[in-house]
Design an enzyme around this catalytic site. Structure first.
Site, short mmCIF file in Angstrom:
data_model
loop_
_atom_site.label_atom_id
_atom_site.label_comp_id
_atom_site.label_asym_id
_atom_site.label_seq_id
_atom_site.Cartn_x
_atom_site.Cartn_y
_atom_site.Cartn_z
N SER A 197 0.83 -1.20 0.00
CA SER A 197 0.00 0.00 0.00
C SER A 197 0.86 1.25 0.00
CB SER A 197 -0.89 0.02 1.24
OG SER A 197 -0.08 0.28 2.37
N LYS A 198 0.23 2.33 -0.36
CA LYS A 198 0.91 3.61 -0.47
C LYS A 198 1.50 4.04 0.87
CE LYS A 198 0.21 7.71 -3.24
NZ LYS A 198 1.04 7.36 -4.37
N ARG A 199 0.83 3.62 1.95
CA ARG A 199 1.29 4.04 3.27
C ARG A 199 2.73 3.60 3.55
NH1 ARG A 199 -1.55 1.26 6.88
NH2 ARG A 199 -2.98 0.67 5.23
N GLN A 200 3.10 2.45 3.01
CA GLN A 200 4.42 1.92 3.34
C GLN A 200 5.50 2.28 2.33
OE1 GLN A 200 4.98 -1.64 5.20
NE2 GLN A 200 2.93 -1.85 6.02
N GLY A 201 5.18 3.12 1.39
CA GLY A 201 6.22 3.51 0.42
C GLY A 201 5.60 3.84 -0.91
#
Ligand code: GLU
Length: 486
Positions: free
Chosen positions: A256-260
């Site tokens: 997901s975008k949250r992790q990179g």
């Protein structure tokens, strides 16, 4: 159909950027088409007007082209079954939905959002595993439906799923897959705004565009039984399915975008090579059955097969991507890296008009083993582009003692005696001669030489630096160091 030319498609919804998962899907479709002399179609699934993003289609097309995934048919290329933008094919979906209504495989539904909300609450309160439409409008007579349509009531068209049936299909990667129709909702096919949902448009287009293999991410697996029902209701032959494994973060959560970064353009902006990104993405769920990991796109196209795609989720390991980037950098000719280096220098605000292309290519060659990205040429060896303004403290303390100034003066004089363009061996023997003459170890000159010419304690071969800088600049840097470090 199976004996026809294989036709595959990448069918993204334009969300504004190309997700690396989307790149993997596009790549596997591309490789499959190449490997099997098939056609690779780009179809834009833009029927969700709430998610419309300005410029998204252009971004997608640019990202695919940057990666070298050239499609045979697409919105900007035409093709036998174009225009390949679903928003331009609304009539086709409507006609097909009406055909299903006619046959009893779909029905009009006039339920208001308020009633649907109420139904959902009741089902939640009753702890049903999944909210499902209760087929309320299926009991309307033809006359009732006609009256409501005449009165201009808002409607949707729903799939009529018969309960108590097995819906099964085979998948190249997941093998036999079976769903219970009791768990399949009476999916909306045509929405209140007249647009089709993904399911209807996707199946109608895959059929009309003669798609033989549907290769897509595992997140679509639960949609497939709805599609299978649609194929059966239309009386169409089904394509062969292949659902690609999920992409996972190293902690095994969904990527997901949250992790990179997840957008291809983020990687491009960070200086990754397209060859490295494509190579890396190719290995997210596939391998050729050996240890080889370094591939170019054309080699992949010779090796790829869907049969060798795994079921298990593929971990997105950024370290591996960085390693592949370094490998691809090393495999490139310095001439191919020249323009990228110039772009990076410009972006860093470092002028290079006084440097020849040969100079820059020499920098590229001597630092190649020490960088993973082109911008690291500047970060790791700024001294090739800028004057030395400071000296590594530790190296200074350790390697520059009260005798060093005089010894380096001697070395500089020896360098001055060399011809116009000394090579590594010339500098090396000059240094060794001076060390012997002064009766000191070569290290007493080598470390100060590195410090004088680069300001740093480590870097490429110590004699590579003077070769790149040239004799005059090397001598000047030694003189500067003698003055400043005494
Ligand atoms: N439009 C879907 C997506 O955004 C396509 C899924 C499929 O390939 O069927 O990925």
């Amino acid at each position: 159909m199976i004996n026809d030319t294989p036709r595959v498609r990448f069918a993204p919804s334009p969300t504004g950027y190309l997700h690396v998962g989307g790149l993997r899907t596009a790549l596997y479709n591309y490789l499959f088409a190449k490997r099997n002399n098939g056609k690779f179609v780009l179809r834009i699934e833009d029927t969700d007007r709430n998610r419309y993003v300005e410029g998204a289609v252009e971004n997608l097309i640019n990202a695919l082209k940057w990666c070298g995934l050239d499609y045979d048919e697409g919105p900007d290329k035409g093709g036998d079954y174009g225009p390949y933008m679903q928003s331009q094919r609304l009539e086709i979906y409507k006609e097909h939905a009406l055909q299903l209504v006619e046959n009893g495989h779909a029905y009009y539904c006039f339920c208001t959002p308020a009633r649907l909300e109420e139904l959902k609450k009741e089902q939640q309160a009753a702890k049903l595993p999944q909210a499902k439409y209760d087929k309320h409008c299926l009991s309307l007579s033809n006359d009732e439906v006609a009256a409501k349509l005449n009165a201009g009531e808002q409607y949707v068209i729903r799939l009529n799923v018969r309960p108590g049936q097995k819906v099964a299909f085979t998948d190249i990667i997941r093998e036999y897959v079976e769903f219970d129709s009791n768990n399949i909702d009476d999916q909306v096919l045509i929405k209140g705004d007249g647009y089709p949902t993904y399911h209807l448009a996707n199946v109608v287009d895959d059929h009309l565009m003669k798609i033989t293999h549907v290769v897509r991410g595992e997140e679509w697996l639960s949609s497939t039984p709805k599609h299978v029902l649609l194929y059966d209701f239309f009386g169409w032959e089904k394509p062969i399915f292949a659902h690609l494994p999920l992409l996972l973060n190293p902690d095994r959560s969904k990527l997901s975008k949250r992790q990179g970064d997840v957008a291809v353009e983020d990687y491009r902006a960070k200086g990754y090579f397209k060859e490295a990104l494509v190579n890396f993405v190719s290995l997210l769920g596939w391998n050729a059955g050996d240890d080889k990991e370094f591939y170019y796109l054309n080699e992949l196209a010779e090796k790829f097969s869907l049969e060798r795609v795994n079921k298990a989720g593929a971990v997105f390991d950024i370290e591996k991507l960085n390693w592949l980037n370094a490998e691809h950098l090393r495999a490139k000719d310095p001439a191919d890296l020249l323009q990228t280096l110039k772009d990076e220098l410009t972006a860093a605000g470092i002028g290079f008009t006084d440097k020849t292309d040969d100079y820059l290519k020499n920098v590229i060659a001597v630092m190649k083993e020490r960088v993973s990205f082109v911008k690291e040429y500047i970060e790791k060896s700024p001294y090739f582009f800028l004057p030395v303004t400071s000296y590594d403290e530790n190296s200074k303390l350790k390697n520059w003692n009260p005798d060093t100034g005089a010894q380096m003066t001697r070395l500089k004089d020896e360098f001055l005696k060399l011809g116009d363009s000394p090579v590594k061996e010339d500098y090396e023997s000059a240094l060794k001669n001076v060390a012997a003459e002064l009766n000191i170890g070569a290290g007493k000159l080598i470390h100060p030489l590195r410090l004088s010419t680069s300001g740093m304690a480590a870097g490429p071969g110590v004699y590579d630096i003077p070769v790149v800088l040239g004799k005059a600049e090397t001598v000047k840097r030694i003189e500067d160091a003698i003055t400043r470090l005494q």
